[in-house]
Enzyme design. Structure first.
Site, mmCIF file in Angstrom:
data_model
loop_
_atom_site.group_PDB
_atom_site.id
_atom_site.type_symbol
_atom_site.label_atom_id
_atom_site.label_comp_id
_atom_site.label_asym_id
_atom_site.label_seq_id
_atom_site.Cartn_x
_atom_site.Cartn_y
_atom_site.Cartn_z
ATOM 1 N N SER A 125 0.829 -1.204 0.000
ATOM 2 C CA SER A 125 0.000 0.000 0.000
ATOM 3 C C SER A 125 0.862 1.251 0.000
ATOM 4 O O SER A 125 1.956 1.265 0.560
ATOM 5 C CB SER A 125 -0.885 -0.002 1.265
ATOM 6 O OG SER A 125 -1.470 1.272 1.464
ATOM 7 N N TYR A 149 -1.510 -0.541 10.728
ATOM 8 C CA TYR A 149 -1.742 -1.155 9.410
ATOM 9 C C TYR A 149 -0.533 -0.925 8.516
ATOM 10 O O TYR A 149 0.003 -1.857 7.909
ATOM 11 C CB TYR A 149 -3.000 -0.565 8.759
ATOM 12 C CG TYR A 149 -3.120 -0.917 7.295
ATOM 13 C CD1 TYR A 149 -2.838 0.039 6.314
ATOM 14 C CD2 TYR A 149 -3.469 -2.194 6.891
ATOM 15 C CE1 TYR A 149 -2.923 -0.276 4.969
ATOM 16 C CE2 TYR A 149 -3.560 -2.518 5.541
ATOM 17 C CZ TYR A 149 -3.281 -1.552 4.594
ATOM 18 O OH TYR A 149 -3.348 -1.867 3.262
ATOM 19 N N LYS A 153 2.406 -3.522 6.692
ATOM 20 C CA LYS A 153 2.746 -3.564 5.268
ATOM 21 C C LYS A 153 4.254 -3.383 5.083
ATOM 22 O O LYS A 153 4.887 -4.062 4.268
ATOM 23 C CB LYS A 153 1.967 -2.498 4.492
ATOM 24 C CG LYS A 153 0.484 -2.817 4.333
ATOM 25 C CD LYS A 153 0.269 -4.169 3.640
ATOM 26 C CE LYS A 153 -1.187 -4.541 3.551
ATOM 27 N NZ LYS A 153 -1.396 -5.900 2.978
#
Ligand code: WQD
Length: 335
Positions: A125, A149, A153
């Protein structure tokens, strides 16, 4: 025919990637625990392709499930979507996110290694870039996490970067995926009130929600509202096909942005969606949302150079496809 394992393949981007892989001639096995996907998605995929959809209901965190699916099939590679993806939720449940997103990847990699399957496309992302004034963002920009989050990643990318030369890895950094499949039979289907802009606008357009809150109109952007690089989910899916093909054909690992390179403001999206649905959409200007940045757009040229990837669909295409999907769903619900 090369066979691919698609973890999280019943989800929003996973299901669109399933269709793109089948269309490109791959055989695909969907592996999903359906924690964030409707049970009827495989049937919809079957209606679209006319072919049998192979589904293995399991959890990437469960080594037995992973062993069972690899014992049952000879895969050429894996496209790995199965992960949690809500930034806000990750702030509330950081351990859940690290367990699922990092633990799940490690469980998958261990099984791939045992099964001698060492090609993986990883769903990453743009959030790995953090808050930066360098726009559009190149892949060699540093990584910094602004949420748990984002941490998962970056951790996933760094784990994959430790693997030896027997492995071929495609790391794909998504910008803002939106829209729905041209058949209007699958699309983004959030279970509750959406956090993201386009699915929220879609629910205002169908009347499920009354009004959009525009989070801030005092950013340093042309109309003061946030600017993002929206990419059609079908373009994104096609990017995954090119990535796994590159890994199979050349063995060359790559880390690329998947975006258009163009920025659209919140109000650009509102106006485009109004055109798509043929109605004005009610919105109010609200305070900025914590954690939001003014602008986030991709340098798209490395994906073009390494994969031959170029996003083709416009913001109008994205809104039209989203409206076709949600309005069709409403008709079915009323049906
Ligand atoms: C887009 C713009 C908001 C909702 C997130 C994740 C990112 C990735 C994609 C996983 C911003 C504005 C939004 C609303 C609004 N997900 N907005 N009203 O935040 O760019 O990216 O989704 O990988 O990691 O962070 O997407 O759609 O939430 O916001 O005004 O009700 O729309 O301020 O400018 P975002 P978004």
């Amino acid at each position: 025919m090369a066979k691919i394992l698609l973890t999280g393949g019943a989800g929003y981007i996973g299901s669109h990637t399933y269709l793109a892989l089948v269309e490109a001639g791959f055989e695909v096995v969907i592996f999903d625990n359906f924690s964030n996907a409707k049970q009827d998605v495989p049937a919809r995929l079957q209606d679209i392709t006319g072919g049998l959809v192979h589904v293995f209901e399991g959890d990437v965190l469960n080594p037995e499930d992973m062993r069972a699916v690899f014992d049952a099939h000879d895969f050429e590679g894996v496209v790995h979507f199965a992960a949690k993806k809500a930034v806000g939720e990750s702030v509330e449940k950081p351990l859940d996110y690290m367990h699922t997103n990092v633990g799940g990847l490690l469980t998958l990699l261990a099984e791939m290694d045992r099964a001698d399957v060492r090609r993986i496309v990883f769903s990453s992302s743009a959030t790995v870039y953090g808050d930066t004034d360098i726009q559009p963002i190149p892949e060699d920009h540093g990584r910094t996490h602004t949420s748990p989050y984002a941490f998962t990643k970056i951790a996933g990318e760094q784990i994959l970067e430790q693997l030896d030369d027997r492995w071929a890895v495609g790391i794909l950094r998504y910008f803002n995926p939106v829209g729905a499949h041209r058949s209007a039979m699958i699309g983004e289907d959030p279970a509750d009130i959406p956090n993201n802009l386009v699915p929220y606008i879609a629910k205002v357009a169908t009347g499920e929600l009354d009004q959009l809150s525009v989070f801030g109109d005092d950013y340093d952007t042309p109309d003061g509202t946030g600017v993002r690089d929206y990419i059609h989910v079908e373009d994104l899916a096609e990017g995954h096909v090119l990535s796994i093909k590159t890994l199979i054909d050349t063995g060359d690992s790559h880390t690329v942005n998947l975006g258009t390179g163009d920025g659209s403001s919140v109000l650009d999206v509102v106006h485009a969606y109004s055109k798509a649905c043929g109605a004005d959409l009610d919105y109010q200007i609200a305070p900025r949302r914590d954690g939001d940045v003014a602008v986030l757009t991709a340098r798209p040229d490395r994906a073009k150079a390494l994969l031959g990837f170029e996003a083709k669909r416009t913001l109008a295409d994205m809104c039209r496809s989203s409206w076709a999907w949600v309005s069709g769903q409403r008709r079915n619900d009323k049906g």
